[in-house]
Design an enzyme around this catalytic site. Structure first.
Site, PDB file in Angstrom:
ATOM      1  N   GLY A  49      25.303  38.044  57.363  1.00 18.95           N
ATOM      2  CA  GLY A  49      26.322  38.972  56.882  1.00 18.95           C
ATOM      3  C   GLY A  49      26.878  38.612  55.516  1.00 18.95           C
ATOM      4  O   GLY A  49      26.965  39.443  54.625  1.00 18.95           O
TER       5      GLY A  49
ATOM      6  N   GLU B 249      30.460  32.032  52.546  1.00 18.86           N
ATOM      7  CA  GLU B 249      31.780  31.690  52.009  1.00 18.86           C
ATOM      8  C   GLU B 249      31.758  30.698  50.858  1.00 18.86           C
ATOM      9  O   GLU B 249      32.760  29.987  50.655  1.00 18.86           O
ATOM     10  CB  GLU B 249      32.630  31.118  53.149  1.00 18.86           C
ATOM     11  N   ASN B 250      30.683  30.611  50.080  1.00 22.29           N
ATOM     12  CA  ASN B 250      30.627  29.674  48.949  1.00 22.29           C
ATOM     13  C   ASN B 250      31.957  29.632  48.199  1.00 22.29           C
ATOM     14  O   ASN B 250      32.559  30.662  47.936  1.00 22.29           O
ATOM     15  CB  ASN B 250      29.548  30.124  47.959  1.00 22.29           C
TER      16      ASN B 250
ATOM     17  N   GLU C 134      35.162  35.568  55.467  1.00 20.68           N
ATOM     18  CA  GLU C 134      34.721  34.684  54.376  1.00 20.68           C
ATOM     19  C   GLU C 134      35.925  34.176  53.587  1.00 20.68           C
ATOM     20  O   GLU C 134      35.971  33.023  53.171  1.00 20.68           O
ATOM     21  CB  GLU C 134      33.725  35.381  53.451  1.00 20.68           C
TER      22      GLU C 134
HETATM   23  N1  B3K Z   1      28.707  30.386  57.089  1.00 21.87           N
HETATM   24  C1  B3K Z   1      27.847  31.533  56.938  1.00 21.87           C
HETATM   25  C2  B3K Z   1      26.663  31.523  57.833  1.00 21.87           C
HETATM   26  C3  B3K Z   1      25.553  30.668  57.362  1.00 21.87           C
HETATM   27  C4  B3K Z   1      24.341  30.875  58.230  1.00 21.87           C
HETATM   28  C5  B3K Z   1      23.249  29.945  57.874  1.00 21.87           C
HETATM   29  N2  B3K Z   1      22.053  30.239  58.614  1.00 21.87           N
HETATM   30  C6  B3K Z   1      28.583  32.807  57.116  1.00 21.87           C
HETATM   31  C7  B3K Z   1      29.831  32.734  57.899  1.00 21.87           C
HETATM   32  O1  B3K Z   1      29.853  32.397  59.056  1.00 21.87           O
HETATM   33  O2  B3K Z   1      30.856  33.004  57.354  1.00 21.87           O
HETATM   34 ZN    ZN Z   2      31.867  31.917  59.116  1.00 19.92          ZN
END
Ligand code: B3K
Ligand code: ZN
Length: 882
Positions: A270, A273-274, A307
């Site tokens: 989806g 959150e970088n 995010e």
């Molecule tokens: N942290 C990411 C998901 C990463 C998935 C890697 N296979 C999105 C989220 O949960 O906000």
């Molecule tokens: Zn997440």
């Protein structure tokens, strides 16, 4: 391509965690982007970890598919004798305690079909590093407990890539020779490398500002494909709402000068959150009334919120290791659920979230991939971004919130941030902060982190007319899951109410042992416990597990009339809906049993009349009524039975919908007419649309031409996607003569809108009609289909495998064959998505012998395939071993 070819990747275990011998404090990177390749020059400031007593003098850095061009330590080229590179690492020998490592590597983003690391989407460069993608960009300690500050310069051709972005705050830009330019970004907050991001491309940009509670100005930027600016307003509003909400609800302010979101069309999930530079699937950014349904709008709002909330729960406080993923994901899902509840209707939000738990999560808990929200081992981490870690993880946080109360939970959160800001921590640290802040012992509660599986709570009651006492006895049991034959009792917050004969709520006064309380939440903590209610003058009707206060299955011997009574009278709206689901499930399961026994099927009047009352009672919230009319689907029913007789369930469902449609026809039509055509985007309008369209979907099942005509007209004339698509879907899943004509007109109208075409693919792939496999094969050759694009794969193949039970489970096995072929292909191009697709076979043991054999044969054939990715291998091998 697929890694670990003949040697399956070895599992990693939580118990094996060790702190890193080395830390990386500061990263300076220059990324040069070209059409043929990218060159990454990185400078890593490395030192031994003072927390590790005797660190090794060698250091093993992660790195995959990297062509090493040069390497130096403290400015001196490193002789070949001091390092070695293999398929997934670079090991350096005889290291000083502190040094600067410089490497230059080349990578090939244009060939990256896995969409992990640096890749191209629609002519733009973008990244996805979580969980372990950064190692595909440069050599690094690719683990979440190594936190560094980043200074990143991106360089590329100016005309093609006018926007050059990375994490943090902008720190200069300028022109270079040869039509190239650069931009520099500084991220002052130490972060693990999974939060690194880089984007280069030509976009349209929506810019705005947010003033934080302490008065700081934050630039907000949303980058989208050219021509999509008219679909960004909702995303921007959602960003601002999220920022304000986190300030008000949790006292959390944004920390950088700029917050950016980039929407790309090729994305494995989806959004991501970088730090300061979220990268999103277009599906969770773009929306306007023409192209997006009310559900899509809700999706955008919740993922934007999710995010954004990660900035504190995930980024400022991050995970020590990937076993702790629920530390950030369960918590952040809980926060985004709270946010959506506050923006809309809490009850309706809860219904939608609980539906996911009872279908997808219960299914995962009952199958070969069952794992605790904090797993003990994994082969491929990407396989553990699951509905268990995310959604059950959120349920666990919700239970903590229920047990501590709103204020107690906030105290716990404040202490958690205060203690752990800037750290990489564990789920235990999280629970400890809450225990300490509230001076409570949460030892038993922590079993929710370590034990997998869905507990069943069986309730029985007893009324003592002489003593005016009502007794509720609760028993819990949790079936074995892989690797966990025995479970200890969970602490289950069990919310209840008691109703008298008129449906009035009784005041609660209960005792258990020495504990006495007026609370409606019973702290159920033993294998068996009896709660005694005093001053009850006649036998009450219990309303149990209100708001789904714990992720458990409930057993109580309600009579159908009692469920109908709850549906009409419960003061808890959630449980009114829940009673309707239980009643309808029962009816469906009885019909399925009758079908199996070749008995004539009949429509029970109690359900029809209960639904008729709902249709007529305009005092009940429309969105709630819509959900009551939705009826449990196969995925929901599947979790209520030991062995799935798919033919019987499908027959029961078809019979019930048709009978209800016919017997309630006049009421459905009247309700549909009263509520259709609502304008506006407020909750009231959304509720009306949901109700009118739920009526329409049932009306279509009457197979009357009048209903078809109604839907045809709505599909043509609607002024919004919610209504238009509801009508298209109803017809696409029917035998209406207009079916094809309506589908064609829809495609013609929206052929240039990729996200709308995804709906068009999905609605056909999920149609319970005999020709569906031929239709899908034809759709695979449609110009809008692209077998490299995850959204298209989800729209066509996953919509079939996971959303079309009757046709996927065809007795001849053709549905299985079709999906297995595509898994095999996808294994080579995009293992992560292939693993999602192949999960449709996980519950093979729940089906009849014939289907078991057919599914198992496909799984075994896949397992024998050479070049199987770790992702697919893990899912398939665990399935076969079940
Ligand atoms: N942290 C990411 C998901 C990463 C998935 C890697 N296979 C999105 C989220 O949960 O906000
Ligand atoms: Zn997440």
């Amino acid at each position: 391509m697929a890694k670990g070819n003949q040697q399956p990747k070895q599992p990693k275990f939580r118990k094996d965690y060790r702190a890193s011998d080395y830390l990386i404090d500061q990263v300076t990177m220059t990324v040069d982007l070209y059409e043929s390749h990218a060159e990454i020059y990185s400078q890593l400031h490395i030192r031994t970890n003072p927390a590790v007593p005797a660190p090794a003098s060698s250091l093993c850095l992660d790195g995959e598919e990297l062509a090493l061009k040069s390497i130096a330590i403290d400015g001196q080229p490193l002789p070949a004798s001091r390092y070695e590179q293999d398929e997934d690492s670079l090991t350096l020998h005889d290291l000083p305690a502190q040094f600067l490592l410089e490497t230059v590597v080349h990578i090939a983003p244009q060939n990256n079909t896995r969409l992990e690391g640096l890749y191209k989407s629609g002519g733009k460069f973008c990244t996805q590093c979580e969980a372990e993608g950064f190692r595909r960009i440069t050599f690094f300690l690719d683990r979440p407990d190594v936190l560094a500050t980043y200074d990143v310069t991106v360089r590329a051709e100016q005309a093609k890539y006018p926007h050059l972005l990375s994490n943090g705050n902008p720190a200069g830009q300028g022109e270079l020779d040869g039509g190239r330019h650069f931009a520099r970004w500084l991220d002052p907050f130490p972060k693990p490398c999974y939060l690194f991001a880089l984007v280069a491309g030509d976009f349209d940009l929506l810019a705005d500002q947010f003033i934080t509670t302490s008065g700081r100005k934050v630039d907000l930027k949303i980058y989208v494909d050219k021509g999509k600016l008219d679909q960004c307003a909702h995303a921007m509003a959602s960003v601002k709402n999220s920022m304000r909400w986190d300030e008000q609800k949790y006292g959390r302010e944004y920390d950088l000068d700029i917050y950016q979101i980039v929407a790309v069309s090729d994305f494995n999930m989806g959004a991501m959150e970088n730090k300061g530079l979220n990268i999103f699937n277009t599906k969770y950014v773009l929306a306007n009334r023409e192209t997006a349904t009310d559900t899509d709008y809700e999706g955008v709002e919740s993922v934007i919120g999710h995010e954004y909330f990660h900035n504190w729960t995930g980024n400022r406080v991050t995970c020590r290791d990937w076993f702790q993923l629920s530390l950030k994901e369960g918590l952040t899902v809980f926060r985004d659920q709270q946010f959506s509840a506050d923006m809309g209707s809490p009850t309706v939000k809860r219904m939608d979230d609980v539906r996911v738990m009872r279908t997808a999560q219960f299914s995962e808990d009952g199958g070969p991939m069952a794992h605790p929200i904090r797993p003990d081992s994994y082969v491929e981490m990407n396989n553990f971004y699951t509905v268990t870690v995310y959604n059950k993880g959120a349920e666990v946080i919700r239970m903590l919130h229920t047990l501590l109360g709103e204020q107690g939970f906030r105290k716990g959160m404040d202490l958690y941030f205060q203690r752990h800001d800037g750290q990489a921590v564990t789920c235990d640290d999280f629970v400890q902060a809450h225990a300490d802040a509230n001076a409570v012992d949460l030892t038993q509660f922590q079993r929710w982190y370590s034990q997998a599986g869905t507990p069943t709570v069986a309730v029985s009651d007893d009324f003592d007319a002489e003593k005016n006492e009502y007794h509720l006895t609760l028993k819990q049991h949790c079936a074995p899951t892989p690797g966990q034959p025995q479970k200890e009792p969970f602490l289950i917050p069990f919310r209840i109410g008691l109703l008298d004969e008129q449906g009035n709520e009784l005041a609660l006064d209960w005792q258990q042992g020495t504990q006495r309380s007026q609370s409606a939440v019973l702290p159920f903590a033993a294998a068996e416990q009896t709660f005694v209610f005093r001053g009850v003058s006649s036998r009450p009707l219990p309303s149990l597990l209100r708001d789904f206060s714990a992720p458990v299955k409930l057993e109580f011997g309600y009579r159908d009339e009692q469920l109908a009574f709850l549906l009409q009278h419960d003061s808890n709206l959630f449980n009114r809906w829940d009673a309707s689901q239980t009643l309808a499930s029962r009816v469906l399961l009885q019909l399925a049993a009758d079908f199996r026994a070749s008995k004539a099927l009949t429509l029970p009047t109690i359900l029809a009349e209960a639904l008729r009352a709902v249709l007529r009672d305009d005092a009940v919230d429309n969105a709630v009524r819509a959900r009551i009319l939705q009826l449990p689907d196969i995925a929901y029913l599947q979790e209520q039975v030991e062995i799935v007789d798919i033919d019987a369930l499908v027959a029961a469902q078809r019979f019930l919908r048709r009978q209800l449609a016919q017997s309630l026809y006049a009421d459905l039509l009247a309700c549909q007419q009263r509520h259709r055509g609502a304008g506006g985007t407020d909750g009231a309008a959304i509720g009306k649309r949901a109700l009118a369209n739920a009526c329409l979907a049932l009306l279509i099942d009457s197979d009357r031409s009048e209903a078809y005509a109604l839907a045809e007209q709505q599909a043509r004339d609607a002024d919004n996607m919610t209504d238009r698509f509801a009508a298209v879907k109803a017809l696409a899943h029917s035998a209406a003569p207009q079916r094809l004509m309506v589908l064609n007109a829809f495609a013609e109208r929206f052929k240039d809108q990729a996200l709308v075409m995804d709906k068009w693919f999905a609605v056909q792939a999920s149609a319970p009609i005999a020709s569906v496999l031929d239709d899908i094969r034809r759709l695979e050759t449609h110009p809008a289909f692209d077998a490299r694009n995850p959204n298209k794969i989800r729209a066509l193949w996953l919509a079939f495998s996971h959303g079309n039970p009757s046709e996927f489970h065809r007795a001849d096995g053709s549905g299985y064959q079709f999906i297995a072929e595509r898994v095999a292909r996808l294994n080579d191009s995009n293992p992560q998505v292939a693993a999602r697709l192949v999960s449709c076979f996980n519950r093979w043991k729940k089906f009849d012998d014939q289907r078991q054999r057919l599914m198992l044969a496909q799984l075994k054939a896949l397992l024998g395939k050479s070049g199987l990715s770790a992702d697919v291998f893990e899912i398939v091998s665990k399935s076969v071993a079940a």
